[in-house]
Design a protein around this motif. Structure first.
Motif, short mmCIF file in Angstrom:
data_model
loop_
_atom_site.label_atom_id
_atom_site.label_comp_id
_atom_site.label_asym_id
_atom_site.label_seq_id
_atom_site.Cartn_x
_atom_site.Cartn_y
_atom_site.Cartn_z
N THR A 152 5.64 14.63 -5.86
CA THR A 152 4.96 15.03 -7.08
C THR A 152 3.48 15.30 -6.81
N SER A 153 2.86 16.01 -7.73
CA SER A 153 1.43 16.27 -7.65
C SER A 153 0.70 15.21 -8.47
N LYS A 154 -0.36 14.65 -7.91
CA LYS A 154 -1.09 13.57 -8.56
C LYS A 154 -2.57 13.92 -8.60
N GLN A 155 -3.12 14.09 -9.79
CA GLN A 155 -4.54 14.44 -9.96
C GLN A 155 -5.29 13.29 -10.62
N TRP A 199 -10.20 7.85 -7.63
CA TRP A 199 -9.76 7.87 -6.24
C TRP A 199 -10.63 6.92 -5.40
N ALA A 200 -11.93 6.94 -5.63
CA ALA A 200 -12.83 6.07 -4.88
C ALA A 200 -12.47 4.60 -5.10
N ALA A 201 -12.17 4.25 -6.35
CA ALA A 201 -11.80 2.86 -6.66
C ALA A 201 -10.49 2.48 -5.98
N LEU A 209 0.84 -1.19 0.00
CA LEU A 209 0.00 0.00 0.00
C LEU A 209 0.88 1.24 0.00
N HIS A 210 0.29 2.35 -0.41
CA HIS A 210 1.00 3.63 -0.47
C HIS A 210 0.08 4.72 0.06
N VAL A 211 0.66 5.76 0.64
CA VAL A 211 -0.12 6.85 1.24
C VAL A 211 0.23 8.17 0.59
N VAL A 212 -0.80 8.95 0.27
CA VAL A 212 -0.65 10.30 -0.27
C VAL A 212 -1.57 11.22 0.52
N VAL A 213 -1.46 12.53 0.29
CA VAL A 213 -2.28 13.47 1.05
C VAL A 213 -2.93 14.47 0.08
N LEU A 245 -9.72 15.29 -7.40
CA LEU A 245 -8.91 15.62 -6.23
C LEU A 245 -7.44 15.56 -6.62
N VAL A 246 -6.64 16.40 -5.95
CA VAL A 246 -5.22 16.47 -6.24
C VAL A 246 -4.45 16.15 -4.95
N ALA A 247 -3.48 15.26 -5.06
CA ALA A 247 -2.71 14.81 -3.90
C ALA A 247 -1.24 15.17 -4.05
N MET A 248 -0.59 15.38 -2.89
CA MET A 248 0.86 15.43 -2.83
C MET A 248 1.33 14.00 -2.61
N ASP A 249 2.09 13.47 -3.57
CA ASP A 249 2.62 12.12 -3.46
C ASP A 249 4.05 12.21 -2.95
N PRO A 250 4.32 11.70 -1.74
CA PRO A 250 5.68 11.84 -1.18
C PRO A 250 6.73 10.97 -1.87
#
Length: 279
Positions: free
Chosen positions: A143-146, A152-154, A121-125, A134-139
């Motif tokens: 990077t930015s992930k849109q 996102w729900a899936a 699993l992986h975690v983003v914010v 929705l747009v996340a900061m991927d550590p």
């Protein structure tokens, strides 16, 4: 559209260390990286992933981490970290709502960087939303992930049906009811009963009447309500004029006491009715 302006990007692969040691957990520090970003955004103070991991798990620890382990740590910095559970579609909706309130939203997704089907699993914010996205900061590389809401729900459904919210704690002493005492962690009423965690924050965030005393301390209840059994289990604390309740899905809320009173009266009446004669 909501955006957490100047949200800091943290790179778990190239994070500064404050202890003089190499980052021993760089490949697995997505959780402390996301939390460090949220902490820095909400407090305005610098935080680094390796610093958080070392403080909570120890300098020599290597492996995966959990948001739950950081709850107490972030609380010392005046930040509340709490989960919401549910379906992916529901949690995406909650993410949009919390971004409007200025709250970073941490999510778990299947690992996009390993081999397919590896179970990792992986975690983003999340720090920004758009209509239907929705747009996340991927550590992992900062990077930015849109992606659209449905995707996102899936991802949430395929990983852990849970998101974690970060918000500033309500600790203003001016909101302490007259005659009560608050030490920053525990709110104590004149009758000696205590209000803690989310219930404490709820009381401090509202114009709470000083005579609305807790008649008991918080405790687990199953089911939470007779009138609304679908709520399932949760925590409850009865006050003179109010009943506060908590579930992972809804966080803290007030019971609809009128409906519960009528449901309990009906149950008492049913139990007191004489048994029907056998046919």
């Amino acid at each position: 559209m909501s955006e957490l302006r100047n949200f800091p990007f943290k790179n778990q692969l190239n994070s500064p260390t404050l202890d003089g040691h190499p980052d021993e957990n760089r490949g697995l520090n997505c959780v402390p990286s996301s939390i460090a970003a949220g902490l820095q955004y909400l407090t305005g103070k610098p935080f680094e992933p390796d610093e958080l991991k070392d403080t909570v798990y120890g300098q020599s620890y290597r492996g995966g981490t959990s948001a739950l382990a950081f709850v107490s740590y972030v609380a010392t910095h005046g930040i509340r970290l709490f989960p919401i559970n549910g379906s992916g579609a529901y949690l995406v909706q909650m993410a949009h709502q919390h971004l409007v309130l200025g709250h970073p939203v941490i999510i778990t997704e299947p690992d996009p960087y390993g081999h397919p089907g590896n179970g990792l699993l992986h975690v983003v914010v999340f720090y920004k939303d758009l209509p239907g996205a929705l747009v996340a900061m991927d550590p992992f590389g900062a990077t930015s992930k849109q992606a659209p809401d449905a995707l996102w729900a899936a991802r949430i459904d395929a990983a852990v049906r849970q998101i974690w919210i970060m918000e500033k704690q309500a600790t203003t002493s001016a909101n302490v009811p007259q005659g009560w005492h608050d030490d920053g962690t525990t709110l104590t009423a004149p009758n000696g009963n205590k209000v803690v965690k989310g219930f404490r924050q709820y009381v401090l965030a509202h114009a709470w009447h000083p005579e609305n005393l807790p008649l008991e301390n918080e405790h687990a209840v199953h089911p939470l309500e007779t009138a609304h059994p679908a709520l399932g289990s949760g925590n409850q604390q009865v006050f003179r004029q109010t009943v506060l309740e908590w579930t992972p899905q809804r966080n803290v809320f007030e019971m609809w006491t009128g409906l519960e009173l009528l449901a309990l009266r009906a149950k008492i009446s049913e139990l007191q009715s004489p048994p029907k004669p056998a046919a």
